[in-house]
Scaffold this active site. Structure first.
Site, PDB file in Angstrom:
ATOM      1  N   CYS A 381       0.831  -1.196   0.000  1.00  0.00           N
ATOM      2  CA  CYS A 381       0.000   0.000   0.000  1.00  0.00           C
ATOM      3  C   CYS A 381       0.875   1.260   0.000  1.00  0.00           C
ATOM      4  O   CYS A 381       1.462   1.590  -1.023  1.00  0.00           O
ATOM      5  CB  CYS A 381      -0.984  -0.040   1.164  1.00  0.00           C
ATOM      6  N   HIS A 507      -3.392  -4.955   0.271  1.00  0.00           N
ATOM      7  CA  HIS A 507      -2.794  -5.487   1.501  1.00  0.00           C
ATOM      8  C   HIS A 507      -2.806  -7.021   1.483  1.00  0.00           C
ATOM      9  O   HIS A 507      -3.714  -7.639   2.061  1.00  0.00           O
ATOM     10  CB  HIS A 507      -3.590  -4.997   2.716  1.00  0.00           C
ATOM     11  N   GLU A 509      -1.200  -8.988   3.167  1.00  0.00           N
ATOM     12  CA  GLU A 509      -1.017  -9.551   4.510  1.00  0.00           C
ATOM     13  C   GLU A 509      -2.327 -10.020   5.130  1.00  0.00           C
ATOM     14  O   GLU A 509      -2.343 -10.888   5.999  1.00  0.00           O
ATOM     15  CB  GLU A 509      -0.311  -8.549   5.441  1.00  0.00           C
TER      16      GLU A 509
HETATM   17  N1  GLN Z   1      -2.048   6.787   2.838  1.00  0.00           N
HETATM   18  C1  GLN Z   1      -2.110   6.045   1.621  1.00  0.00           C
HETATM   19  C2  GLN Z   1      -3.453   6.183   0.922  1.00  0.00           C
HETATM   20  O1  GLN Z   1      -4.413   6.537   1.533  1.00  0.00           O
HETATM   21  C3  GLN Z   1      -1.774   4.589   1.856  1.00  0.00           C
HETATM   22  C4  GLN Z   1      -2.791   3.886   2.662  1.00  0.00           C
HETATM   23  C5  GLN Z   1      -2.285   2.596   3.257  1.00  0.00           C
HETATM   24  O2  GLN Z   1      -1.081   2.335   3.276  1.00  0.00           O
HETATM   25  N2  GLN Z   1      -3.178   1.782   3.780  1.00  0.00           N
HETATM   26  O3  GLN Z   1      -3.553   5.929  -0.245  1.00  0.00           O
END
Ligand code: GLN
Length: 541
Positions: A381, A507, A509
């Site tokens: 992410c 994600h 994970e």
């Molecule tokens: N802050 C970033 C976004 O909103 C990444 C979000 C995250 O890593 N979950 O796109």
């Protein structure tokens, strides 16, 4: 249908969720269909707006629900698929009750905690049970018995048990047996008192699960049984594990906890088959290989903030019969420190998800180090967005490239707010959330690791790769390895001519399990081992 309610006594952080999940593992391996749910007594509608310092990681489900990290344990320890129905907060309960009140459901009545709030809690148990139809529904009540805000939940499960009748409900109380060093003794009094508190509410636990650093001993078990009104066999010892949380189901099985639960619930099922689980533990305790990897984050030392990431790394190790030592590296330290020293001896570098600009430059430096020194990199992410910013600055020469999350007026917004997010003003529950399909490019490392053209992965973000820059990146050797099927959003990036540089907007994970390690983590650990030892492992790349 049978119901198990898990409460907690004495202190928080006892691992109630883990205990509930481990019981789920045992029951599932006895052939039962199990699902789990969590009640959280706080007033937030969900933990999505809370800081990891308050709450640890926010665990995201397929349907986009932002939930408590215990749901991560439930999914990792069992095969149950959870939805937003599996996590109820006081906020949700009150919101429903107030909506009902406005729409006239209670017309003429005074709306009260008992029965209206407690009825709504019971309704949620019923709805989940009816929709998922498990043999056993395990419900964990968050917080500690004695908390004011937990009372409506305890009253609701008491009433629920009354309705369901004996033989259908099992109350399990997870409690703490402190060891007083000066006296050299384990103490039962706090447990006695928390059980007394439960009984005051009208709940008598069938089982006591005793969290302890030392073995309980016969006398202590007798004492607990007598004072807490349970048979001696219902005093279950749950010692701190030596190696891994995945030992907990086996430990509880040795204590015959699942036998007793099945007897109380009148379930006639064969013993749990745990051979595959034992093999997992063997790989964790005595792996053939070992590797060290670094996680560059901003909640270092806070074990719960990147819970699923740490677990998925361990799973990647299980897939490779490789012990994984995780070094938590403070992103801000990388800003000022020498990366060659900070990353010495690491087989790979992982940059996890995150929000806010603290430590961002350190993460960018980490990605640069990984790219330039051929160190395996896994970005999750924000970790993908970081890799994009780094590449833009240091390869494409766009020195001020940034994400508009961190610099709204950057001349090169290589990461920008998603179109669908523009105009969104609500903060809670409004990101791009949950499972979305991603199409993988033929020949990419990710395609090879997944062994599939289209995969579904869970998301939680507002920002995305800015497509205006796609051509420039491609020409410079950046690989767009995964996109949404309509090609509009970049989902996975890779680096050509690098042993392992993979980063995802989603994600992964959240989908990894000890018995089904996620392909990207499997590949990352294999690459990390190869980086350190210059010889490939079988399972990975
Ligand atoms: N802050 C970033 C976004 O909103 C990444 C979000 C995250 O890593 N979950 O796109």
């Amino acid at each position: 249908m049978k119901y198990i309610f898990v409460t907690g006594g004495v202190v928080s952080s006892l691992g109630k969720g883990l205990t509930a999940a481990a019981l789920g593992t045992l029951l599932e391996n006895r052939g039962l269909r199990v699902t789990l749910q969590k009640f959280d007594p706080y007033l937030n509608l969900d933990p999505g707006t809370m800081s990891p310092y308050q709450h640890g990681e926010v665990y995201v489900l397929d349907d986009g629900a932002e939930t408590d990290l215990d749901l991560g344990h439930y999914e990792r320890f069992t095969s149950t698929k959870l939805t937003r129905r599996n996590n109820t907060t006081s906020g949700q309960v009150y919101q429903q009750v107030l909506d009902n009140e406005r729409s006239g459901v209670y017309l003429g009545k005074t709306v009260q905690v008992i029965p209206h709030v407690t009825d709504e809690i019971q309704r949620r148990i019923q709805v989940l049970a009816e929709e998922t139809r498990p043999d056993v529904l395990i419900t964990e009540v968050g917080g500690t018995v004695g908390d004011i805000e937990g009372l409506p939940f305890l009253e609701a499960i008491r009433e629920f048990a009354q309705e369901a009748g004996p033989g259908n409900v099992c109350f399990l109380h997870v409690t703490y047996i402190p060891f007083i060093k000066a006296a050299g003794e384990l103490k039962t009094k706090p447990t006695q008192q928390s059980v007394a508190k439960l009984r005051e509410i009208g709940i008598t636990p069938h089982l006591l699960v005793c969290r302890t650093e030392h073995p309980l001993g016969k006398e202590l078990r007798q004492k607990l049984a007598m004072f807490c009104n349970v048979p001696q066999e219902a005093v279950i010892e749950e010692k701190d594990v030596d190696h891994s949380i995945y030992e907990v189901p086996l430990m509880l099985q040795r204590e015959r906890m699942d036998d007793l639960v099945c007897r109380i619930l009148q379930l006639d099922v064969p013993p749990a088959r745990m051979a595959h689980w034992q093999d997992i533990i063997r790989r964790l305790i005595a792996p053939q290989h070992r590797v060290r990897v670094g996680v560059v984050g901003k909640y270092v030392g806070l074990q719960d903030a990147y819970k699923s990431v740490y677990e998925a790394l361990i799973h990647g190790g299980i897939a490779n019969d490789c012990g994984v030592q995780i070094e938590q590296i403070e992103a801000e330290d990388v800003e000022t420190g020498d990366p060659a020293t900070l990353f010495k001896g690491l087989g790979g570098i992982l940059v996890p998800g995150g929000f806010g600009d603290r430590g961002i430059e350190g993460k960018i430096k980490a990605a640069q180090y990984a790219r330039e020194r051929n160190v395996p990199y896994l970005g999750l992410c924000l970790g993908m967005q970081i890799a994009v910013i780094e590449f833009a600055r240091n390869v494409l020469g766009l020195r001020q490239a940034h994400s508009t999350e961190f610099n709204p007026s950057t001349p090169d917004p290589v990461i920008d707010l998603q179109e669908s997010q523009k105009g969104v003003t609500q903060v809670g529950g409004s990101m791009r959330l949950g499972s979305q399909p991603c199409r993988l490019a033929p020949g990419s490392r990710s395609r090879e690791l997944y062994g599939s053209d289209v995969v579904n992965e869970r998301h939680r973000h507002r920002f995305e790769f800015n497509n205006r820059y796609r051509d420039a990146f491609t020409r410079a050797g950046f690989v767009f390895a995964g996109t949404t099927p309509d090609d509009r959003l970049v989902e996975v990036i890779e680096m050509a001519n690098h042993p392992f540089f993979v980063a995802a907007q989603f994600h992964p994970e959240f989908l990894s399990k000890p018995n089904a390690p996620h392909p990207l983590f499997r590949g990352f650990i294999a690459a990390a081992h190869q980086h350190l030892h210059a010889r490939p492992l079988l399972a990975g790349s």
